[in-house]
Design a protein around this motif. Structure first.
Motif, short mmCIF file in Angstrom:
data_model
loop_
_atom_site.label_atom_id
_atom_site.label_comp_id
_atom_site.label_asym_id
_atom_site.label_seq_id
_atom_site.Cartn_x
_atom_site.Cartn_y
_atom_site.Cartn_z
N ARG A 226 0.83 -1.21 0.00
CA ARG A 226 0.00 0.00 0.00
C ARG A 226 0.87 1.26 0.00
O ARG A 226 0.57 2.23 -0.71
CB ARG A 226 -0.91 -0.01 1.24
CG ARG A 226 -1.88 1.17 1.29
CD ARG A 226 -2.93 1.05 0.19
NE ARG A 226 -3.77 2.23 0.12
CZ ARG A 226 -3.53 3.29 -0.62
NH1 ARG A 226 -2.43 3.33 -1.38
NH2 ARG A 226 -4.35 4.31 -0.64
N LEU A 227 1.93 1.26 0.77
CA LEU A 227 2.82 2.42 0.79
C LEU A 227 3.48 2.65 -0.56
O LEU A 227 3.63 3.78 -1.01
CB LEU A 227 3.90 2.23 1.88
CG LEU A 227 3.45 2.42 3.33
CD1 LEU A 227 4.57 2.03 4.29
CD2 LEU A 227 3.02 3.86 3.59
N LYS B 87 2.31 1.99 -3.43
CA LYS B 87 1.34 2.48 -4.41
C LYS B 87 0.84 3.89 -4.09
O LYS B 87 0.16 4.50 -4.91
CB LYS B 87 0.14 1.52 -4.48
CG LYS B 87 0.47 0.18 -5.10
CD LYS B 87 -0.76 -0.71 -5.16
CE LYS B 87 -0.46 -2.04 -5.84
NZ LYS B 87 -1.66 -2.92 -5.89
N SER B 88 1.18 4.39 -2.91
CA SER B 88 0.70 5.71 -2.49
C SER B 88 1.57 6.82 -3.09
O SER B 88 2.59 6.57 -3.74
CB SER B 88 0.73 5.81 -0.97
OG SER B 88 2.07 5.78 -0.50
N ALA B 89 1.16 8.05 -2.83
CA ALA B 89 1.95 9.20 -3.27
C ALA B 89 3.32 9.20 -2.61
O ALA B 89 4.33 9.56 -3.22
CB ALA B 89 1.21 10.50 -2.94
N THR C 204 5.56 6.92 -4.47
CA THR C 204 6.05 7.54 -5.71
C THR C 204 7.26 8.41 -5.44
O THR C 204 8.23 8.42 -6.21
CB THR C 204 4.92 8.38 -6.35
OG1 THR C 204 3.79 7.53 -6.60
CG2 THR C 204 5.39 9.01 -7.65
#
Length: 605
Positions: free
Chosen positions: A476-477, A479-481, A484
């Motif tokens: 989840r981290l 895939k988060s902003a 990125t």
């Protein structure tokens, strides 16, 4: 006072011999050679064999050891470093670590693992000046060390090949354009550095009297600290660093006992990195290319699982394995899951943010001891101790690393090595809290809702649940902003800074999250082993975690699990002997780095 100072100088001279070799290779090839300590140990054991078993005179044994270790050094370059000259230097670093594992275990196979007494080839207490007694051995060690340092300095300054080495160290591309045979120069550098390491091995073997094939790790890390203290790549700095470290260690042991040696050595390393990162004689930056950064994907990209594939794998792990495996296989499975969690802790900082961590055993130890003390001695519930262990690892790691993030590249990675070692050394010396070398016993097993988890099946399912939660958090981290930004840190720090973002802050956050996960792994380990002592968290544990994610794919969370299955699980399932397992592990790592650097769970880009 004087005898302690002289003992420190003599020991420091031998540190300097190994540190010079590290700095020489670093300057010429931009590679941190982790095999140098193993070459030192090979020199120690071959010197013992020539003198004790073959009855060679000392001078002939030293000549034979230097020749043997020089050939070893040439082999390290040809097999592990030269084939990887066109890829990020982290590849060669890991390859030299693989060679170190191979050499250490081959030495144990050849000589046996037991400690032996080195023959007393020279007198040790035949001189008496004032209140100080010393021997011919002390004089010879000092004279040989100083003579070698002076001869090497003259060789580098006045000979044609010495000047070629200096030119290659300054700018290998320019040296190649000017007709310098860079390949032969690097071969010569490895041979000289390894010969010095072998010589130091014989001298230290005589001085310490007792020798063993496993002495290379400690010697290599100490020499690495000395080289960093003086300034990596700076040969006079390596000499000064070795002498300074020897004196500091001698006085520290004199005042506080032998148990503080690692605390002093790596404490000095951290202070130098924080206050003068280039070393006593170096400058920042010493080099243009960082040897300890890079995602090391080998031109690959992680394989992505579809939701139904991931669900099928989870179902097999949770619903099939517990009922088909026997108790031995389930116990092995718990080890795989714990080491997968430890390797997963590196996915964000080393995979996404591209900052290699060499001391992940430190946060794991903090988590293990915190949970064991809170649950075992203060009556906390298991889940509270588990979370507190992860939180303590994150806090301690963040506090110790905070002065380091203003640096970059290999300085940060070296600091992680120092922090891991300092953490374990502090645990060893804080007897009032951790029980020191005696460790902690009778750690209670995990307990949920009043039910103790003691069977292999229940333990396996608990570890699997913790790993799955950690995997979900990491995925989840990523895939988060925030993920990125972490990927941007790994891809191009300069572009990130141009966007107004501080790369160091994001690396620090990735390290904190990784330390938390490592603390969870340590907590599970403590409650399942029911016993802890500082020797369980040595530098080999940190390198194993790093190797697992390289094997699976440094930028892939699932690759961390796959790497743990291959490196931890497969040898156990095959019931291989300890020596064969570790030897196979080193060979496998070397082959993977050479032929499949992107890892198993990745496609070529």
């Amino acid at each position: 006072m004087i005898d302690t100072l002289l003992a420190g100088i003599i020991h420091g001279n031998t540190y300097a011999l190994v540190a010079i070799g590290l700095s020489l290779i670093f300057g010429v090839s931009n590679v941190v050679n982790f095999a140098q300590g193993s070459v030192f140990a090979a020199g120690t054991m071959s010197g013992w064999w020539l003198i004790a078993e073959q009855h060679w005179p000392l001078w002939a044994a030293i000549a034979g050891v230097c020749a043997f270790t020089a050939v070893l050094g040439l082999g390290v370059n040809l097999l592990a470093v030269r084939p990887l000259s066109k890829v990020p230097p982290i590849a060669a670093l890991l390859a030299t670590y693989a060679v170190s594992v191979i050499l250490d275990n081959l030495s144990q196979v050849v000589f046996g693992p037991e400690t032996r007494r080195f023959p007393q080839a020279l007198d040790t207490l035949n001189f008496h000046v004032g209140g100080f007694r010393f021997g011919t051995l002390d004089v010879v060690m000092f004279a040989v060390s100083v003579g070698c340092i002076l001869l090497l300095g003259g060789f580098l300054k006045f000979t044609r090949y010495g000047q070629a080495i200096r030119a290659t160290a300054q700018d290998s591309d320019a040296a190649l354009q000017m007709g310098v045979p860079v390949g032969r120069v690097r071969n010569l550098s490895f041979m000289l550095a390894s010969a010095l390491g072998g010589l130091a091995g014989v001298l230290v073997g005589m001085y310490n009297s007792n020798v063993s094939p496993s002495s290379g790790t400690a010697a290599g890390l100490t020499a690495f600290t000395a080289a960093t203290l003086g300034g990596l790549g700076n040969l006079p700095g390596a000499v000064l660093g070795g002498l300074a470290l020897g004196v500091v260690e001698a006085f520290g042991i004199s005042y506080w006992g032998a148990g503080v040696d690692n605390l002093l050595v790596f404490g000095v390393l951290l202070l130098v990195l924080w206050l003068r990162p280039g070393g006593l004689l170096g400058k920042v930056p010493l080099i243009s290319a960082e040897p300890l950064t890079g995602t090391f994907l080998g031109g690959g990209r992680p394989i992505r699982l579809r939701w139904w594939q991931a669900l099928a794998l989870v179902g097999a792990a949770a619903g099939v394995v517990p009922w088909m495996a026997d108790d031995y296989q389930l116990t092995t499975g718990t080890q795989v899951l714990i080491f997968a969690l430890l390797a997963l802790s590196l996915t964000l900082v080393s995979g996404s943010a591209a900052q290699v961590s060499l001391g992940q055993a430190g946060p794991m130890a903090v988590g293990a001891y915190s949970s064991a003390l809170l649950v075992g001695e203060h009556g906390w519930p298991f889940l509270a101790g588990l979370f507190a262990g992860g939180l303590a690892a994150a806090v301690v790691g963040t506090v110790l690393m905070s002065p380091t993030w203003r640096l970059s590249g290999h300085y940060v990675s070296i600091a992680t090595l120092g922090i891991g070692a300092v953490t374990v050394a502090a645990i060893l010396n804080l007897d009032w809290l951790t029980h020191g070398p005696l460790g902690i016993t009778a750690i209670p097993p995990p307990s949920l809702l009043g039910h103790q988890i003691i069977t292999p099946t229940e333990t396996y399912l608990l570890d699997l649940a913790v790993l799955l939660v950690a995997l979900a958090i990491v995925v989840r981290l990523r895939k988060s902003a925030l993920g990125t930004v972490w990927s941007a840190v790994g891809a191009d720090e300069t572009a990130l800074r141009a966007s107004g973002l501080r790369a160091a802050d994001y690396k620090a956050l990735a390290y904190a999250v990784g330390a938390f996960l490592a603390g969870l792994a340590g907590s599970l380990l403590a409650h399942q082993y029911s016993y802890l002592d500082p020797t369980m968290f040595g530098p080999d544990l940190s390198m194993l975690a790093l190797t697992i994610i390289v094997l699976g794919g440094m930028n892939s969370p699932f690759g961390a699990v796959l790497g743990a299955v291959v490196l931890v699980g497969a040898p156990e399932f095959l019931r291989m002997a300890q020596d064969a397992r570790l030897l196979t592990y080193g060979v496998l790592l070397l082959l993977l780095i050479r032929f499949r650097p992107q890892g198993l769970w990745a496609r070529r880009a």
